[in-house]
Design a protein around this motif. Structure first.
Motif, PDB file in Angstrom:
ATOM      1  N   SER A  94       0.828  -1.216   0.000  1.00  0.00           N
ATOM      2  CA  SER A  94       0.000   0.000   0.000  1.00  0.00           C
ATOM      3  C   SER A  94       0.857   1.257   0.000  1.00  0.00           C
ATOM      4  N   TYR A  95       2.180   1.100   0.073  1.00  0.00           N
ATOM      5  CA  TYR A  95       3.079   2.235   0.281  1.00  0.00           C
ATOM      6  C   TYR A  95       3.942   2.498  -0.948  1.00  0.00           C
ATOM      7  N   SER A  96       4.072   3.766  -1.312  1.00  0.00           N
ATOM      8  CA  SER A  96       4.869   4.125  -2.490  1.00  0.00           C
ATOM      9  C   SER A  96       6.019   5.056  -2.145  1.00  0.00           C
ATOM     10  N   GLY A  97       6.387   5.146  -0.859  1.00  0.00           N
ATOM     11  CA  GLY A  97       7.497   6.004  -0.456  1.00  0.00           C
ATOM     12  C   GLY A  97       8.806   5.567  -1.093  1.00  0.00           C
ATOM     13  N   ARG A  98       9.653   6.547  -1.393  1.00  0.00           N
ATOM     14  CA  ARG A  98      10.911   6.239  -2.072  1.00  0.00           C
ATOM     15  C   ARG A  98      11.765   5.254  -1.297  1.00  0.00           C
ATOM     16  N   GLY A  99      11.808   5.401   0.027  1.00  0.00           N
ATOM     17  CA  GLY A  99      12.618   4.504   0.829  1.00  0.00           C
ATOM     18  C   GLY A  99      12.191   3.060   0.686  1.00  0.00           C
ATOM     19  N   ASP A 100      10.872   2.827   0.677  1.00  0.00           N
ATOM     20  CA  ASP A 100      10.367   1.465   0.529  1.00  0.00           C
ATOM     21  C   ASP A 100      10.715   0.896  -0.842  1.00  0.00           C
ATOM     22  N   VAL A 101      10.533   1.696  -1.886  1.00  0.00           N
ATOM     23  CA  VAL A 101      10.831   1.239  -3.241  1.00  0.00           C
ATOM     24  C   VAL A 101      12.310   0.870  -3.361  1.00  0.00           C
ATOM     25  N   VAL A 102      13.172   1.755  -2.864  1.00  0.00           N
ATOM     26  CA  VAL A 102      14.615   1.523  -2.969  1.00  0.00           C
ATOM     27  C   VAL A 102      15.031   0.274  -2.203  1.00  0.00           C
ATOM     28  N   ARG A 103      14.520   0.124  -0.975  1.00  0.00           N
ATOM     29  CA  ARG A 103      14.887  -1.058  -0.168  1.00  0.00           C
ATOM     30  C   ARG A 103      14.415  -2.346  -0.826  1.00  0.00           C
ATOM     31  N   ALA A 104      13.236  -2.320  -1.440  1.00  0.00           N
ATOM     32  CA  ALA A 104      12.738  -3.508  -2.125  1.00  0.00           C
ATOM     33  C   ALA A 104      13.635  -3.869  -3.304  1.00  0.00           C
ATOM     34  N   MET A 105      14.013  -2.878  -4.083  1.00  0.00           N
ATOM     35  CA  MET A 105      14.880  -3.133  -5.239  1.00  0.00           C
ATOM     36  C   MET A 105      16.258  -3.632  -4.796  1.00  0.00           C
ATOM     37  N   GLU A 106      16.783  -3.031  -3.735  1.00  0.00           N
ATOM     38  CA  GLU A 106      18.100  -3.442  -3.252  1.00  0.00           C
ATOM     39  C   GLU A 106      18.074  -4.850  -2.658  1.00  0.00           C
ATOM     40  N   ALA A 107      16.898  -5.289  -2.197  1.00  0.00           N
ATOM     41  CA  ALA A 107      16.764  -6.645  -1.663  1.00  0.00           C
ATOM     42  C   ALA A 107      16.643  -7.674  -2.777  1.00  0.00           C
ATOM     43  N   GLY A 108      16.460  -7.208  -4.017  1.00  0.00           N
ATOM     44  CA  GLY A 108      16.399  -8.126  -5.149  1.00  0.00           C
ATOM     45  C   GLY A 108      15.049  -8.241  -5.819  1.00  0.00           C
ATOM     46  N   ALA A 109      14.073  -7.432  -5.401  1.00  0.00           N
ATOM     47  CA  ALA A 109      12.739  -7.497  -6.017  1.00  0.00           C
ATOM     48  C   ALA A 109      12.816  -7.103  -7.485  1.00  0.00           C
ATOM     49  N   ARG A 110      11.985  -7.773  -8.289  1.00  0.00           N
ATOM     50  CA  ARG A 110      11.918  -7.479  -9.723  1.00  0.00           C
ATOM     51  C   ARG A 110      10.681  -6.672 -10.076  1.00  0.00           C
ATOM     52  N   GLY A 111       9.940  -6.251  -9.062  1.00  0.00           N
ATOM     53  CA  GLY A 111       8.753  -5.464  -9.320  1.00  0.00           C
ATOM     54  C   GLY A 111       8.232  -4.830  -8.047  1.00  0.00           C
ATOM     55  N   TYR A 112       7.437  -3.779  -8.187  1.00  0.00           N
ATOM     56  CA  TYR A 112       6.880  -3.047  -7.049  1.00  0.00           C
ATOM     57  C   TYR A 112       5.533  -2.510  -7.486  1.00  0.00           C
ATOM     58  N   ILE A 113       4.458  -3.096  -6.931  1.00  0.00           N
ATOM     59  CA  ILE A 113       3.105  -2.763  -7.360  1.00  0.00           C
ATOM     60  C   ILE A 113       2.266  -2.344  -6.157  1.00  0.00           C
ATOM     61  N   LEU A 114       1.401  -1.357  -6.351  1.00  0.00           N
ATOM     62  CA  LEU A 114       0.537  -0.885  -5.285  1.00  0.00           C
ATOM     63  C   LEU A 114      -0.765  -1.688  -5.256  1.00  0.00           C
ATOM     64  N   LYS A 115      -1.217  -2.017  -4.038  1.00  0.00           N
ATOM     65  CA  LYS A 115      -2.453  -2.792  -3.888  1.00  0.00           C
ATOM     66  C   LYS A 115      -3.658  -2.041  -4.443  1.00  0.00           C
ATOM     67  N   ALA A 116      -3.596  -0.717  -4.431  1.00  0.00           N
ATOM     68  CA  ALA A 116      -4.721   0.083  -4.919  1.00  0.00           C
ATOM     69  C   ALA A 116      -4.692   0.255  -6.435  1.00  0.00           C
ATOM     70  N   GLY A 117      -3.664  -0.264  -7.091  1.00  0.00           N
ATOM     71  CA  GLY A 117      -3.534  -0.106  -8.537  1.00  0.00           C
ATOM     72  C   GLY A 117      -4.478  -1.021  -9.304  1.00  0.00           C
ATOM     73  N   PRO A 118      -4.624  -0.789 -10.608  1.00  0.00           N
ATOM     74  CA  PRO A 118      -5.497  -1.622 -11.443  1.00  0.00           C
ATOM     75  C   PRO A 118      -4.916  -3.028 -11.621  1.00  0.00           C
ATOM     76  N   PRO A 119      -5.783  -4.031 -11.783  1.00  0.00           N
ATOM     77  CA  PRO A 119      -5.303  -5.412 -11.960  1.00  0.00           C
ATOM     78  C   PRO A 119      -4.315  -5.577 -13.108  1.00  0.00           C
ATOM     79  N   ASP A 120      -4.504  -4.819 -14.186  1.00  0.00           N
ATOM     80  CA  ASP A 120      -3.607  -4.972 -15.334  1.00  0.00           C
ATOM     81  C   ASP A 120      -2.161  -4.658 -14.970  1.00  0.00           C
TER      82      ASP A 120
END
Length: 220
Positions: A94-120
């Motif tokens: 549910s969070y789109s803060g820069r810190g969260d995005v960066v930490r996810a990418m640095e941990a090896g994530a290949r994607g970052y999607i918001l729960k409130a976003g469209p299914p597509d």
């Protein structure tokens, strides 16, 4: 299900959310949910054993800091990418803060999607990650572009937890109790946070973390 379907593991600590994601994903041709869990440790075990194509990972699992050594979405992502090469993690949050995005990418994530976003967006991210690409929500992509233009400090997952509790007005003793660590450990984390953020006190630290997008208003 066919032999060409992408195999997906769902990791979220809310049963209703997992049920909704399963129904959504299994209603999309070419996607198959093979397992689900609400526990970070179990997610790592399932990823190693089942080798799904994609793991949909809740960023903030509630077992973080549990006395049995549970951990959250960032640490689970880090362990899965290390222990199960070829298994791609897409963070769903549910969070789109820069810190969260960066930490996810640095941990090896290949994607970052918001729960409130469209299914597509979710479907595209899953398919992109499974083929070695990056699946990013527009908000997450904008955060990463902003970071490349203006690099900022990145706090560890535990440091973020300390600052979050700090923002809620907790004392060092209360933070130590909540995270199952000693007060000395909390003080060590705070010293590191102060150094990274260039702050000298608790109020300034919370303010700077908010400004940098490392901490969101209303975050649990």
């Amino acid at each position: 299900m066919t032999g060409d379907d992408l195999r997906i593991l769902i990791v979220d600590d809310h049963t209703v959310v997992r049920a909704g994601l399963r129904a959504l994903l299994e209603g999309e041709p070419g996607l198959d949910v093979i397992a689900e869990t609400g526990d970070g440790k179990e997610a790592v075990r399932l990823a190693e054993r089942l080798r799904p194509d994609v793991v949909l990972m809740d960023l903030r699992l509630s077992d973080t800091g549990a006395p049995d050594g549970g951990f959250g979405g960032i640490e689970a992502t880090r362990r899965i990418t290390a222990a199960a090469p070829g298994v791609n993690v897409v963070v769903l949050t549910s969070y789109s803060g820069r810190g969260d995005v960066v930490r996810a990418m640095e941990a090896g994530a290949r994607g970052y999607i918001l729960k409130a976003g469209p299914p597509d967006e979710l479907f595209r991210a899953v398919r992109a990650a499974a083929t070695g690409g990056m699946g990013l929500a527009p908000e997450a992509a904008a955060r990463l572009v902003g970071r490349s233009a203006e690099p900022g400090p990145v706090l560890s997952e535990r440091e973020i937890e300390v600052v979050r509790l700090l923002a809620q007005g907790h004392s060092n003793r209360a933070i130590a109790s909540a995270l199952f660590v000693t007060e000395a450990t909390v003080k060590t984390h705070l010293v590191r946070v102060y150094r990274k953020l260039g702050t000298e006190n608790r109020a300034a630290t919370v303010s700077e973390a908010m400004r940098l997008g490392l901490l969101e208003l209303g975050a649990p």
